[in-house]
Design a protein around this motif. Sequence first.
Motif, mmCIF file in Angstrom:
data_model
loop_
_atom_site.group_PDB
_atom_site.id
_atom_site.type_symbol
_atom_site.label_atom_id
_atom_site.label_comp_id
_atom_site.label_asym_id
_atom_site.label_seq_id
_atom_site.Cartn_x
_atom_site.Cartn_y
_atom_site.Cartn_z
ATOM 1 N N SER A 1 50.344 39.106 46.660
ATOM 2 C CA SER A 1 50.078 38.297 47.391
ATOM 3 C C SER A 1 49.878 37.055 46.651
ATOM 4 O O SER A 1 49.815 35.786 47.003
ATOM 5 C CB SER A 1 48.815 38.238 48.464
ATOM 6 N N GLY A 2 50.404 36.908 45.494
ATOM 7 C CA GLY A 2 50.287 35.520 44.622
ATOM 8 C C GLY A 2 49.236 35.461 43.496
ATOM 9 O O GLY A 2 49.119 34.445 43.034
ATOM 10 N N LEU A 3 48.324 36.464 43.493
ATOM 11 C CA LEU A 3 47.160 36.068 42.760
ATOM 12 C C LEU A 3 47.422 36.879 41.320
ATOM 13 O O LEU A 3 46.953 38.025 41.114
ATOM 14 C CB LEU A 3 45.918 36.590 42.940
ATOM 15 N N GLY A 4 48.564 36.371 40.665
ATOM 16 C CA GLY A 4 49.151 37.049 39.512
ATOM 17 C C GLY A 4 48.150 37.476 38.289
ATOM 18 O O GLY A 4 48.147 38.281 37.418
ATOM 19 N N TRP A 5 47.162 36.367 38.294
ATOM 20 C CA TRP A 5 46.100 36.344 37.297
ATOM 21 C C TRP A 5 45.250 37.638 37.150
ATOM 22 O O TRP A 5 44.768 38.137 36.238
ATOM 23 C CB TRP A 5 45.072 35.139 37.270
ATOM 24 N N ALA A 6 45.199 38.314 38.454
ATOM 25 C CA ALA A 6 44.454 39.314 38.567
ATOM 26 C C ALA A 6 45.128 40.667 37.784
ATOM 27 O O ALA A 6 44.128 41.677 37.438
ATOM 28 C CB ALA A 6 44.338 39.996 40.041
ATOM 29 N N GLU A 7 46.100 40.639 37.348
ATOM 30 C CA GLU A 7 46.793 41.643 36.535
ATOM 31 C C GLU A 7 46.323 41.971 35.272
ATOM 32 O O GLU A 7 46.203 42.811 34.671
ATOM 33 C CB GLU A 7 48.332 41.571 36.611
ATOM 34 N N SER A 8 45.737 40.662 34.810
ATOM 35 C CA SER A 8 45.021 40.724 33.485
ATOM 36 C C SER A 8 43.419 41.274 33.548
ATOM 37 O O SER A 8 42.858 41.044 32.580
ATOM 38 C CB SER A 8 45.055 39.315 32.696
ATOM 39 N N TRP A 9 43.004 41.213 34.918
ATOM 40 C CA TRP A 9 41.516 41.633 34.923
ATOM 41 C C TRP A 9 41.251 43.026 35.459
ATOM 42 O O TRP A 9 42.267 43.478 36.239
ATOM 43 C CB TRP A 9 40.781 40.415 35.752
ATOM 44 N N SER A 10 40.220 43.586 35.503
ATOM 45 C CA SER A 10 39.918 45.084 35.809
ATOM 46 C C SER A 10 39.548 44.531 37.267
ATOM 47 O O SER A 10 39.351 43.664 37.868
ATOM 48 C CB SER A 10 38.865 45.718 35.234
ATOM 49 N N ALA A 11 39.796 45.679 37.887
ATOM 50 C CA ALA A 11 39.593 45.800 39.363
ATOM 51 C C ALA A 11 38.069 45.213 39.689
ATOM 52 O O ALA A 11 37.688 44.557 40.613
ATOM 53 C CB ALA A 11 39.864 47.050 40.257
ATOM 54 N N GLY A 12 37.220 45.819 38.964
ATOM 55 C CA GLY A 12 35.909 45.546 38.991
ATOM 56 C C GLY A 12 35.673 44.121 38.820
ATOM 57 O O GLY A 12 34.689 43.343 39.408
ATOM 58 N N SER A 13 36.077 43.458 37.583
ATOM 59 C CA SER A 13 35.949 41.996 37.647
ATOM 60 C C SER A 13 36.400 41.117 38.740
ATOM 61 O O SER A 13 35.797 40.262 39.026
ATOM 62 C CB SER A 13 36.698 41.537 36.244
ATOM 63 N N VAL A 14 37.570 41.544 39.104
ATOM 64 C CA VAL A 14 38.119 40.724 40.364
ATOM 65 C C VAL A 14 37.142 40.764 41.634
ATOM 66 O O VAL A 14 36.734 39.891 42.306
ATOM 67 C CB VAL A 14 39.424 41.233 40.636
ATOM 68 N N LYS A 15 36.571 42.209 41.847
ATOM 69 C CA LYS A 15 35.603 42.312 42.942
ATOM 70 C C LYS A 15 34.408 41.227 42.577
ATOM 71 O O LYS A 15 33.705 40.764 43.512
ATOM 72 C CB LYS A 15 35.117 43.725 43.025
ATOM 73 N N LEU A 16 33.821 41.320 41.195
ATOM 74 C CA LEU A 16 32.620 40.669 40.970
ATOM 75 C C LEU A 16 32.862 39.075 41.184
ATOM 76 O O LEU A 16 32.112 38.568 41.667
ATOM 77 C CB LEU A 16 32.368 40.802 39.351
ATOM 78 N N ILE A 17 34.035 38.639 40.936
ATOM 79 C CA ILE A 17 34.575 37.221 41.240
ATOM 80 C C ILE A 17 34.433 36.944 42.707
ATOM 81 O O ILE A 17 33.654 35.912 42.945
ATOM 82 C CB ILE A 17 35.724 36.861 40.473
ATOM 83 N N GLY A 18 34.890 37.843 43.536
ATOM 84 C CA GLY A 18 34.894 37.893 44.804
ATOM 85 C C GLY A 18 33.392 37.567 45.405
ATOM 86 O O GLY A 18 33.040 37.051 46.325
ATOM 87 N N ALA A 19 32.682 38.832 44.771
ATOM 88 C CA ALA A 19 31.132 38.870 45.312
ATOM 89 C C ALA A 19 30.587 37.748 45.128
ATOM 90 O O ALA A 19 29.931 37.023 45.859
ATOM 91 C CB ALA A 19 30.478 39.998 44.826
#
Length: 126
Positions: free
Chosen positions: A34-52
């Motif tokens: 959906s356009g958040l290409g930066w997320a490919e460089s981060w672990s799924a847990g890190s992305v969830k942490l940022i969201g939280a």
Amino acid sequence: MNIVLWIIAAVLAVAFLGAGLMKLTRPKEKLIESGLGWAESWSAGSVKLIGALEVLAAVGLILPALLDIAPVLVPLAALGLLIIMIGAVVVHARRREYQPVVANVVLLALSAVIVWGRFGPYSFTS
């Protein structure tokens, strides 16, 4: 100025609540698609942490002052968002994604206004 700070806080809260919930509820692969290409460089847990953190900050911008329970949390939430946006600017600039950098700088500036106003002349304790 108090009304302006409330409006800015509400705009930030809506923006970060939406962004944070999206990061929390969607799988990493869907975020990348959906356009958040930066997320490919981060672990799924890190992305969830940022969201939280974004969701918590969104809540922290409004509820403490609205309920008059520890309103000092409002500028602290804005300070947290300011730090997150500094990180976002760095990540997007390194990836040469300049359009998101502009949006991040705007959100950073709005967060800084809340930090200044609520820690300074327009705090809830005065």
